[in-house]
Design a protein around this motif. Structure first.
Motif, short mmCIF file in Angstrom:
data_model
loop_
_atom_site.label_atom_id
_atom_site.label_comp_id
_atom_site.label_asym_id
_atom_site.label_seq_id
_atom_site.Cartn_x
_atom_site.Cartn_y
_atom_site.Cartn_z
N TYR A 156 0.85 -1.20 0.00
CA TYR A 156 0.00 0.00 0.00
C TYR A 156 0.88 1.25 0.00
CZ TYR A 156 -3.77 -3.25 1.07
OH TYR A 156 -4.67 -4.29 1.01
N LYS A 157 1.52 1.49 -1.15
CA LYS A 157 2.49 2.56 -1.27
C LYS A 157 1.91 3.78 -1.97
CE LYS A 157 6.33 -0.76 -1.63
NZ LYS A 157 7.43 -1.26 -2.49
N VAL A 158 2.46 4.95 -1.63
CA VAL A 158 2.07 6.18 -2.31
C VAL A 158 2.37 6.04 -3.80
CG1 VAL A 158 2.53 8.65 -2.53
CG2 VAL A 158 2.48 7.59 -0.26
N GLN A 159 1.43 6.48 -4.63
CA GLN A 159 1.59 6.41 -6.08
C GLN A 159 1.74 7.82 -6.66
OE1 GLN A 159 1.65 3.24 -7.71
NE2 GLN A 159 1.81 2.71 -5.54
N GLY A 160 2.45 7.91 -7.79
CA GLY A 160 2.52 9.18 -8.51
C GLY A 160 3.69 10.07 -8.13
N ARG A 161 4.68 9.54 -7.46
CA ARG A 161 5.85 10.35 -7.14
C ARG A 161 6.81 10.38 -8.32
NH1 ARG A 161 6.55 8.16 -0.93
NH2 ARG A 161 5.54 9.93 0.10
N GLY A 162 7.47 11.52 -8.49
CA GLY A 162 8.47 11.64 -9.55
C GLY A 162 7.87 11.45 -10.93
N GLU A 163 8.54 10.63 -11.73
CA GLU A 163 8.10 10.41 -13.12
C GLU A 163 6.76 9.71 -13.19
OE1 GLU A 163 11.21 8.36 -15.11
OE2 GLU A 163 12.62 10.03 -15.02
N ALA A 164 6.36 9.01 -12.12
CA ALA A 164 5.08 8.30 -12.11
C ALA A 164 3.89 9.25 -12.08
CB ALA A 164 5.01 7.35 -10.93
N ALA A 165 4.13 10.54 -11.82
CA ALA A 165 3.04 11.50 -11.78
C ALA A 165 2.30 11.57 -13.12
CB ALA A 165 3.56 12.88 -11.39
N GLU A 166 3.05 11.49 -14.21
CA GLU A 166 2.42 11.59 -15.53
C GLU A 166 1.46 10.43 -15.77
OE1 GLU A 166 1.33 13.70 -18.60
OE2 GLU A 166 2.91 14.36 -17.21
N ARG A 167 1.79 9.26 -15.24
CA ARG A 167 0.89 8.11 -15.38
C ARG A 167 -0.44 8.38 -14.69
NH1 ARG A 167 -0.40 4.34 -11.90
NH2 ARG A 167 1.38 4.79 -10.52
N VAL A 168 -0.39 8.96 -13.49
CA VAL A 168 -1.63 9.27 -12.77
C VAL A 168 -2.44 10.32 -13.53
CG1 VAL A 168 -2.59 10.18 -10.63
CG2 VAL A 168 -0.63 8.62 -10.54
N LEU A 169 -1.76 11.32 -14.08
CA LEU A 169 -2.46 12.33 -14.88
C LEU A 169 -3.11 11.71 -16.11
CD1 LEU A 169 0.05 15.29 -14.62
CD2 LEU A 169 -2.42 15.47 -14.18
N ASP A 170 -2.39 10.81 -16.77
CA ASP A 170 -2.97 10.12 -17.93
C ASP A 170 -4.20 9.31 -17.53
OD1 ASP A 170 -1.00 11.15 -19.58
OD2 ASP A 170 0.23 9.33 -19.56
N ASP A 171 -4.12 8.64 -16.39
CA ASP A 171 -5.26 7.86 -15.91
C ASP A 171 -6.46 8.77 -15.64
OD1 ASP A 171 -4.00 5.40 -16.01
OD2 ASP A 171 -3.36 5.43 -13.91
N ALA A 172 -6.21 9.91 -15.01
CA ALA A 172 -7.30 10.84 -14.69
C ALA A 172 -7.97 11.35 -15.95
CB ALA A 172 -6.76 11.99 -13.86
N ARG A 173 -7.17 11.76 -16.92
CA ARG A 173 -7.74 12.26 -18.18
C ARG A 173 -8.52 11.16 -18.90
NH1 ARG A 173 -2.24 14.62 -18.64
NH2 ARG A 173 -2.38 16.84 -18.10
N ALA A 174 -8.01 9.92 -18.84
CA ALA A 174 -8.65 8.81 -19.53
C ALA A 174 -10.03 8.50 -18.96
CB ALA A 174 -7.77 7.57 -19.48
N VAL A 175 -10.15 8.47 -17.63
CA VAL A 175 -11.46 8.13 -17.04
C VAL A 175 -12.45 9.27 -17.22
CG1 VAL A 175 -10.40 6.52 -15.40
CG2 VAL A 175 -10.83 8.88 -14.68
N ALA A 176 -11.96 10.51 -17.19
CA ALA A 176 -12.85 11.65 -17.43
C ALA A 176 -13.36 11.63 -18.87
CB ALA A 176 -12.12 12.96 -17.13
#
Length: 281
Positions: A156-176
């Protein structure tokens, strides 16, 4: 509201319209009594697959079944009159294909009378979200730390740190873009949560994210302090039920052992109660 007038329930479009407005108040519930307690205060009540860990003692959410979600969804439905009821699709019930997701989401809605379902995943689930929403099933998305993928994340680790932030942004845009009416952001850095909230047109609901999200959600048992040994960093305890309950149970045990309970006022006599007293025979 006038006496006897039925309160109108919150709808998915109304939640979507709260983007950038007064923050959405969301909590989990798994039983009818708790649903009745949270309903007057919440905009959204989620029957989360966290029920497996909170009520059934499972080590993760992976063992939760669709039948479990339906059982608890029905219980919570009986306790709600105002809040939007959302029920989780559990692990293994939607990932195979959009068609599988539709069958199980349709059954979940039909058997619980929930107004929306929640599923985990971003880009990978966009086609499924689009398939469901096109067929009349409102979807709340869930990205960042997705507990059903806990083994893939290595905990249960924090997600989206460093370069992984772009992946979270991509996921957010995709579901919206796919038509989700809102999205849960779990355990991501505050700066990233703010960026995601500004980047997409649907409400973000934070859990371990930022105060700048469009709403917040917590597991009700966590915020009530039901677990003395479990205290995630992102949870604020508004009560300490574990301590209170332990003290109450201990007092009961002492009274039983010392024959202080039941006392005279807790037992019945041979005589029928007077109609004036209102007691039972």
């Amino acid at each position: 509201m006038s006496v006897g007038r039925k309160m109108r329930a919150v709808t998915p479009p109304q939640v979507a319209e709260r983007k950038g407005g007064v923050p959405l108040v969301c909590l989990t519930a798994y039983t009818t009594p708790v649903a009745r307690l949270v309903d007057p205060h919440c905009d959204v009540v989620l029957v989360g697959d966290s029920v497996g860990m909170v009520l059934h003692g499972l080590e993760s959410t992976l063992g939760v079944t669709l039948d479990m979600m339906i059982l608890h969804g029905r219980a919570v439905r009986r306790g709600l009159s105002r809040a939007l009821l959302v029920v989780d699709l559990p692990f293994g019930t939607y990932e195979e294909s959009p068609e599988q997701a539709f069958r199980n989401a349709a059954r979940l809605m039909a058997e619980t009378d929930c107004a929306a379902v929640k599923l985990e995943g971003g880009v990978a689930m966009a086609d499924t979200i689009a398939f469901l929403t096109a067929r009349g099933i409102p979807v709340m998305a869930h990205i960042g730390l997705t507990p059903q993928s806990v083994h893939a994340f290595g905990g249960y680790k924090v997600q989206g740190r460093g370069e992984a932030a772009e992946r979270v942004l991509d996921d957010a845009r995709a579901v919206a873009d796919a038509g989700a009416f809102s999205v849960v952001l779990e355990k991501i850095p505050a700066d990233l949560a703010r960026e995601v909230t500004r980047a997409i047109p649907i409400p973000t609901i934070g859990i371990g994210a930022s105060v700048d999200c469009d709403g917040q959600i917590l597991v009700v048992d966590d915020m009530l302090g039901a677990f003395a040994e479990f205290r995630p960093k992102f949870v604020k305890r508004y009560a300490d039920h574990a301590v209170t309950a332990s003290e109450a149970i201990g007092a009961y045990a002492d009274d039983v052992r010392e024959r202080r309970f039941p006392a005279a006022e807790h037992v019945f006599s041979d005589e029928a109660a007077s109609p004036v007293s209102g007691g039972a025979a």
